[in-house]
Every structure is written in C-alpha cells, then in structure tokens.
Design a protein around this motif. Structure first.
Motif, PDB file in Angstrom:
ATOM      1  N   PRO A 177       0.796  -1.219   0.000  1.00 41.76           N
ATOM      2  CA  PRO A 177       0.000   0.000   0.000  1.00 41.76           C
ATOM      3  C   PRO A 177       0.835   1.280   0.000  1.00 41.76           C
ATOM      4  O   PRO A 177       0.447   2.269  -0.628  1.00 41.76           O
ATOM      5  CB  PRO A 177      -0.843  -0.100   1.268  1.00 41.76           C
ATOM      6  N   GLY A 178       1.965   1.293   0.671  1.00 41.88           N
ATOM      7  CA  GLY A 178       2.796   2.497   0.715  1.00 41.88           C
ATOM      8  C   GLY A 178       3.272   2.904  -0.672  1.00 41.88           C
ATOM      9  O   GLY A 178       3.167   4.071  -1.062  1.00 41.88           O
ATOM     10  N   THR A 179       3.769   1.938  -1.408  1.00 46.02           N
ATOM     11  CA  THR A 179       4.230   2.208  -2.777  1.00 46.02           C
ATOM     12  C   THR A 179       3.057   2.572  -3.670  1.00 46.02           C
ATOM     13  O   THR A 179       3.110   3.553  -4.425  1.00 46.02           O
ATOM     14  CB  THR A 179       4.956   0.971  -3.348  1.00 46.02           C
ATOM     15  N   LEU A 180       1.974   1.801  -3.577  1.00 46.19           N
ATOM     16  CA  LEU A 180       0.813   2.041  -4.437  1.00 46.19           C
ATOM     17  C   LEU A 180       0.252   3.445  -4.256  1.00 46.19           C
ATOM     18  O   LEU A 180       0.073   4.171  -5.229  1.00 46.19           O
ATOM     19  CB  LEU A 180      -0.281   1.008  -4.158  1.00 46.19           C
ATOM     20  N   TYR A 181      -0.018   3.833  -3.024  1.00 49.02           N
ATOM     21  CA  TYR A 181      -0.648   5.135  -2.807  1.00 49.02           C
ATOM     22  C   TYR A 181       0.307   6.289  -3.120  1.00 49.02           C
ATOM     23  O   TYR A 181      -0.129   7.354  -3.542  1.00 49.02           O
ATOM     24  CB  TYR A 181      -1.251   5.221  -1.407  1.00 49.02           C
ATOM     25  N   GLY A 182       1.598   6.079  -2.968  1.00 44.94           N
ATOM     26  CA  GLY A 182       2.568   7.093  -3.380  1.00 44.94           C
ATOM     27  C   GLY A 182       2.545   7.289  -4.889  1.00 44.94           C
ATOM     28  O   GLY A 182       2.540   8.420  -5.382  1.00 44.94           O
ATOM     29  N   VAL A 183       2.514   6.180  -5.621  1.00 42.42           N
ATOM     30  CA  VAL A 183       2.468   6.257  -7.092  1.00 42.42           C
ATOM     31  C   VAL A 183       1.141   6.858  -7.543  1.00 42.42           C
ATOM     32  O   VAL A 183       1.120   7.719  -8.434  1.00 42.42           O
ATOM     33  CB  VAL A 183       2.678   4.861  -7.725  1.00 42.42           C
TER      34      VAL A 183
END
Length: 106
Positions: A44-50
């Motif tokens: 989720p951290g990577t996804l929501y940042g992207v």
C-alpha cells in the motif's frame, strides 16, 4: 505538474497497466500482481505514493469517492504515456536481441 515523458518506474508502469480497467486501491494491488504474472507484489505504501504522483501528473483521475473507496481511472494522457512506454520497452528488447545471437554462437 504534468507528465513530461521519459522512462517510467516499474511501479508506475504496472499501476497504469492495471488501471486499463477502473479500480480501487486494495483491488488494484491484486490487479497489479495479476497483470505482472505474480512478478510484482506492490504494498500500500508504494501504491498510494504512485497513485498520488500520477494523479498530479494528469495520468489518472479519481472517478468515484464514496468516502470508503476511491476508484481511479486512466486518462487519455495516461493511455498515451503507457503506450509510449510500451513502445520504448519493445525497442529496448529488440536492441538487446544481440545478446540472444551471442548465445547461439556459444
């Protein structure tokens, strides 16, 4: 901030690819794993940042937000950027065919 082109990160490429069908965050993580044939498991951290970044760049839109779930959709600019990146990757693979030719001679 609009997208100015150039090579995409792997995460950005797979998020856009998975958004060829509108989707929300949790389901999007599964779609990315599926479209990458299990090679990419995005947290989720990577996804929501992207998602935040490419939304600012105009490559995706928030199409629904019921307070619990946000559904994202790829924009026409996002589809064009994804197609350009796909073409760039095909060119890279084609240029690398010399490596395969080297294997045959061994």
């Amino acid at each position: 901030m609009a997208y100015t082109g150039g090579p995409m990160t792997e995460a950005m490429y797979y998020v856009l690819l998975a958004l060829m069908n509108p989707n929300h965050g949790y389901s999007l993580m599964s779609a990315i794993t599926e479209v990458s044939h299990g090679r990419v498991n995005m947290g989720p951290g990577t996804l929501y940042g992207v998602l935040a970044r490419i939304q600012k760049e105009g490559l995706i839109d928030l199409s629904e937000d019921d307070g619990r779930r946000k559904v994202y959709t790829i924009t026409a600019e996002g589809q064009e950027a994804l197609q350009n990146e796909y073409s760039r990757l095909i060119d890279l693979v084609r240029d690398g065919i010399i490596l395969k030719d080297g294997e045959e001679g061994e």
